[in-house]
Design a protein around this motif. Structure first.
Motif, PDB file in Angstrom:
ATOM      1  N   GLY A  17      21.477  -2.268   1.923  1.00  0.00           N
ATOM      2  CA  GLY A  17      21.537  -2.106   3.366  1.00  0.00           C
ATOM      3  C   GLY A  17      20.185  -2.275   4.038  1.00  0.00           C
ATOM      4  N   TRP A  18      20.195  -2.200   5.392  1.00  0.00           N
ATOM      5  CA  TRP A  18      18.944  -2.425   6.124  1.00  0.00           C
ATOM      6  C   TRP A  18      17.927  -1.319   5.877  1.00  0.00           C
ATOM      7  CZ3 TRP A  18      17.092   1.008   9.749  1.00  0.00           C
ATOM      8  CH2 TRP A  18      17.988   1.938  10.287  1.00  0.00           C
ATOM      9  N   ARG A  19      18.405  -0.085   5.648  1.00  0.00           N
ATOM     10  CA  ARG A  19      17.453   0.987   5.337  1.00  0.00           C
ATOM     11  C   ARG A  19      16.788   0.742   3.985  1.00  0.00           C
ATOM     12  NH1 ARG A  19      17.813   5.304   8.862  1.00  0.00           N
ATOM     13  NH2 ARG A  19      19.708   5.399  10.144  1.00  0.00           N
ATOM     14  N   GLY A  20      17.534   0.203   3.051  1.00  0.00           N
ATOM     15  CA  GLY A  20      16.965  -0.117   1.752  1.00  0.00           C
ATOM     16  C   GLY A  20      15.860  -1.162   1.839  1.00  0.00           C
ATOM     17  N   ILE A  21      16.012  -2.105   2.787  1.00  0.00           N
ATOM     18  CA  ILE A  21      14.970  -3.118   2.969  1.00  0.00           C
ATOM     19  C   ILE A  21      13.663  -2.456   3.401  1.00  0.00           C
ATOM     20  CG2 ILE A  21      14.284  -5.076   4.416  1.00  0.00           C
ATOM     21  CD1 ILE A  21      17.224  -5.965   4.359  1.00  0.00           C
ATOM     22  N   PHE A  22      13.758  -1.448   4.260  1.00  0.00           N
ATOM     23  CA  PHE A  22      12.535  -0.743   4.662  1.00  0.00           C
ATOM     24  C   PHE A  22      11.976   0.102   3.516  1.00  0.00           C
ATOM     25  CE2 PHE A  22      14.033  -1.592   9.065  1.00  0.00           C
ATOM     26  CZ  PHE A  22      12.865  -2.208   9.527  1.00  0.00           C
ATOM     27  N   TRP A  23      12.845   0.592   2.625  1.00  0.00           N
ATOM     28  CA  TRP A  23      12.335   1.254   1.419  1.00  0.00           C
ATOM     29  C   TRP A  23      11.543   0.271   0.559  1.00  0.00           C
ATOM     30  CZ3 TRP A  23      11.652   6.156   0.954  1.00  0.00           C
ATOM     31  CH2 TRP A  23      12.531   7.073   1.550  1.00  0.00           C
ATOM     32  N   VAL A  24      12.018  -0.986   0.491  1.00  0.00           N
ATOM     33  CA  VAL A  24      11.284  -2.022  -0.257  1.00  0.00           C
ATOM     34  C   VAL A  24       9.920  -2.270   0.389  1.00  0.00           C
ATOM     35  CG1 VAL A  24      11.271  -4.462  -0.908  1.00  0.00           C
ATOM     36  CG2 VAL A  24      13.360  -3.118  -1.170  1.00  0.00           C
ATOM     37  N   LEU A  25       9.885  -2.319   1.731  1.00  0.00           N
ATOM     38  CA  LEU A  25       8.610  -2.491   2.423  1.00  0.00           C
ATOM     39  C   LEU A  25       7.692  -1.286   2.198  1.00  0.00           C
ATOM     40  CD1 LEU A  25       9.801  -4.096   5.784  1.00  0.00           C
ATOM     41  CD2 LEU A  25       8.445  -5.182   3.987  1.00  0.00           C
ATOM     42  N   THR A  26       8.284  -0.093   2.081  1.00  0.00           N
ATOM     43  CA  THR A  26       7.485   1.087   1.738  1.00  0.00           C
ATOM     44  C   THR A  26       6.841   0.914   0.368  1.00  0.00           C
ATOM     45  OG1 THR A  26       8.947   2.514   3.038  1.00  0.00           O
ATOM     46  CG2 THR A  26       7.543   3.583   1.401  1.00  0.00           C
ATOM     47  N   GLY A  27       7.638   0.441  -0.585  1.00  0.00           N
ATOM     48  CA  GLY A  27       7.095   0.178  -1.920  1.00  0.00           C
ATOM     49  C   GLY A  27       6.008  -0.881  -1.894  1.00  0.00           C
ATOM     50  N   THR A  28       6.189  -1.909  -1.045  1.00  0.00           N
ATOM     51  CA  THR A  28       5.155  -2.934  -0.898  1.00  0.00           C
ATOM     52  C   THR A  28       3.872  -2.323  -0.360  1.00  0.00           C
ATOM     53  OG1 THR A  28       6.875  -4.584  -0.432  1.00  0.00           O
ATOM     54  CG2 THR A  28       4.614  -5.161   0.154  1.00  0.00           C
ATOM     55  N   GLY A  29       4.003  -1.385   0.593  1.00  0.00           N
ATOM     56  CA  GLY A  29       2.830  -0.698   1.120  1.00  0.00           C
ATOM     57  C   GLY A  29       2.107   0.097   0.047  1.00  0.00           C
ATOM     58  N   ILE A  30       2.865   0.777  -0.804  1.00  0.00           N
ATOM     59  CA  ILE A  30       2.245   1.528  -1.902  1.00  0.00           C
ATOM     60  C   ILE A  30       1.528   0.579  -2.860  1.00  0.00           C
ATOM     61  CG2 ILE A  30       2.740   2.973  -3.920  1.00  0.00           C
ATOM     62  CD1 ILE A  30       5.086   4.163  -2.290  1.00  0.00           C
ATOM     63  N   LEU A  31       2.147  -0.583  -3.129  1.00  0.00           N
ATOM     64  CA  LEU A  31       1.499  -1.587  -3.979  1.00  0.00           C
ATOM     65  C   LEU A  31       0.197  -2.067  -3.349  1.00  0.00           C
ATOM     66  CD1 LEU A  31       1.602  -3.451  -6.463  1.00  0.00           C
ATOM     67  CD2 LEU A  31       2.965  -5.052  -5.093  1.00  0.00           C
ATOM     68  N   MET A  32       0.176  -2.220  -2.022  1.00  0.00           N
ATOM     69  CA  MET A  32      -1.045  -2.612  -1.329  1.00  0.00           C
ATOM     70  C   MET A  32      -2.135  -1.563  -1.497  1.00  0.00           C
ATOM     71  SD  MET A  32       0.794  -4.046   2.133  1.00  0.00           S
ATOM     72  CE  MET A  32      -0.634  -3.721   3.147  1.00  0.00           C
ATOM     73  N   VAL A  33      -1.766  -0.286  -1.400  1.00  0.00           N
ATOM     74  CA  VAL A  33      -2.745   0.796  -1.578  1.00  0.00           C
ATOM     75  C   VAL A  33      -3.357   0.716  -2.979  1.00  0.00           C
ATOM     76  CG1 VAL A  33      -3.085   3.287  -1.684  1.00  0.00           C
ATOM     77  CG2 VAL A  33      -1.611   2.310   0.089  1.00  0.00           C
ATOM     78  N   VAL A  34      -2.513   0.558  -3.987  1.00  0.00           N
ATOM     79  CA  VAL A  34      -2.990   0.466  -5.372  1.00  0.00           C
ATOM     80  C   VAL A  34      -3.905  -0.745  -5.548  1.00  0.00           C
ATOM     81  CG1 VAL A  34      -2.269   0.135  -7.766  1.00  0.00           C
ATOM     82  CG2 VAL A  34      -0.984   1.685  -6.284  1.00  0.00           C
ATOM     83  N   ALA A  35      -3.518  -1.883  -4.954  1.00  0.00           N
ATOM     84  CA  ALA A  35      -4.319  -3.101  -5.093  1.00  0.00           C
ATOM     85  C   ALA A  35      -5.695  -2.927  -4.466  1.00  0.00           C
ATOM     86  CB  ALA A  35      -3.585  -4.280  -4.441  1.00  0.00           C
ATOM     87  N   VAL A  36      -5.747  -2.304  -3.292  1.00  0.00           N
ATOM     88  CA  VAL A  36      -7.049  -2.077  -2.640  1.00  0.00           C
ATOM     89  C   VAL A  36      -7.911  -1.144  -3.484  1.00  0.00           C
ATOM     90  CG1 VAL A  36      -8.186  -1.087  -0.605  1.00  0.00           C
ATOM     91  CG2 VAL A  36      -6.162  -2.526  -0.323  1.00  0.00           C
ATOM     92  N   LEU A  37      -7.312  -0.068  -3.982  1.00  0.00           N
ATOM     93  CA  LEU A  37      -8.057   0.868  -4.823  1.00  0.00           C
ATOM     94  C   LEU A  37      -8.584   0.202  -6.080  1.00  0.00           C
ATOM     95  CD1 LEU A  37      -5.833   4.085  -4.562  1.00  0.00           C
ATOM     96  CD2 LEU A  37      -8.185   3.840  -3.735  1.00  0.00           C
ATOM     97  N   ALA A  38      -7.791  -0.710  -6.643  1.00  0.00           N
ATOM     98  CA  ALA A  38      -8.132  -1.276  -7.952  1.00  0.00           C
ATOM     99  C   ALA A  38      -9.112  -2.441  -7.872  1.00  0.00           C
ATOM    100  CB  ALA A  38      -6.851  -1.730  -8.656  1.00  0.00           C
TER     101      ALA A  38
END
Length: 393
Positions: free
Chosen positions: A152-173
């Motif tokens: 569903g559409w809410r799940g798509i925003f959960w995926v974008l949330t996960g993408t944001g977390i991946l961005m945080v990890v990438a910047v830190l690393a």
């Protein structure tokens, strides 16, 4: 680090296009109108522009990494807020926050490259970002359509949330601080205003920045109007339009790849000239075909393909050349280009309309202004304001 910066640069098309297939379901679920749902896209685009104007100048005084970390954390949080939004008003507010933080990611990714590289190498790296970034608009709606059914559409925003977390990890690393303390500028509104005057006072920067902005305006004229032109005017089906859009996106990627291979053998300015000239010729030919030739699909579609190919030679080179003119205020320079890019995109969308002539004329006008900016302003000798220094502590 380049892959991490590419992810940061691709966040705008991902957050824009992934949820588009779910807009009807979103409207039904929240019990709201189509216009209210479209406001979630408008506020996101506005946030992208404003976020760059705020964070870019701040990063010239505070450094890049802290703001980049903060922006990516906020992006992840805003994705969560979108996913759990109880009403369209809450979703609009969360999308504005998502746009502001996404704008921070875009402007700082450009500033980091400017801090580390110059000349042809910078142009090559910006073109590589274009290659990766051109994949996102192709994959995002396809991925969103595939995910819509199961999550569903809410799940798509959960995926974008996960993408944001991946961005945080990438910047830190892998993304270090690239602006040394001795190169940072004084803080405060007065310093930011001084840096803005320093950037806008450099006529060569303004010329390259306008080339970048109006080159993107030509591309967005195509993006905004092509669904209507290809289907309603040229008579293709929705499925055939998807194929045309994908092929043209591959043209953008191909142009960027060829550009990166040729930089070094040719200067970035020469490659930029080729891209802008090609874009202008394509704009003239499309306008003639739309107004005189009857918009024959056998002629119109190949001419349309030339537009994203030309952009592949334009955006990366214009970015590198503009940023090289204001290296001492790279965050501010990047912010001005980003704000102009998305501001013009918002303007050309209604102007391009849904007709072949409207789209072609919009492409031609943007290409003409880009060419005029490149071949006049960037030839100007340094003015007294070019010699000015940015604000210092």
């Amino acid at each position: 680090m380049l892959l991490a910066l590419a992810l940061l640069s691709a966040i705008a098309p991902l957050a824009t296009d992934m949820y588009l297939p779910g807009l009807p379901a979103l409207a039904d679920d929240l019990g709201t109108s189509t216009s209210s749902v479209q406001l979630t896209l408008t506020t996101f685009m506005a946030g992208l522009g404003v976020g760059q104007l705020i964070v870019g100048p701040l990063s010239d005084g505070w450094g890049r990494r802290r703001l980049l970390l903060g922006g990516t954390v906020v992006f992840a949080i805003s994705g969560l807020l979108c996913a759990i939004a109880p009403s369209v008003e809450a979703l609009v507010a969360a999308r504005l926050l998502q746009g502001l933080s996404g704008g921070a990611a875009i402007v700082l990714a450009r500033a980091v490259i400017t801090d580390r590289t110059t000349g042809d190498l910078a142009a090559k790296l910006f073109s590589m970002l274009m290659i990766i970034g051109s994949v996102a608009p192709v994959l995002a709606p396809v991925l969103g359509g595939a995910l819509l059914g199961p999550i569903g559409w809410r799940g798509i925003f959960w995926v974008l949330t996960g993408t944001g977390i991946l961005m945080v990890v990438a910047v830190l690393a892998v993304v270090p601080e690239t602006l040394a303390p001795e190169r940072r500028h004084g803080g405060g509104l007065a310093a930011h205003a001084h840096n803005l005057r320093y950037v806008l006072g450099n006529r060569r920067y303004v010329g390259y920045a306008l080339t970048f902005v109006f080159g993107f305006g030509a591309l967005f004229s195509y993006i905004a109007a092509s669904p209507f032109v290809v289907q309603d005017v040229l008579g293709l089906t929705a499925g055939q339009f998807s194929i045309v859009f994908a092929v043209n996106s591959l043209g953008l990627m191909a142009g960027s790849i060829v550009n990166t291979r040729l930089i070094g053998r040719f200067h970035a300015r020469q490659m930029l000239g080729v891209g802008v000239a090609t874009l202008l010729v394509a704009g003239v030919a499309l306008t003639l075909e739309a107004t005189v030739g009857g918009a024959d699909r056998a002629v119109f579609l190949p001419l349309l393909f030339a537009v994203p190919v030309a952009i592949g030679f334009t955006m990366g080179n214009a970015t590198a050349l503009a940023q090289s003119e204001v290296r001492e205020a790279a965050g501010t320079g990047s912010a001005v280009m980003g704000a102009g890019q998305f501001g013009l995109a918002a303007l050309v969308s209604p102007l391009a309309g849904g007709s072949a002539a409207g789209m072609a004329i919009s492409i031609l006008v943007c290409a003409a202004i880009a060419a005029l900016s490149l071949f006049t302003l960037t030839q100007a000798p340094a003015s007294r304001t070019d010699e000015a220094e940015p604000a210092r502590p």
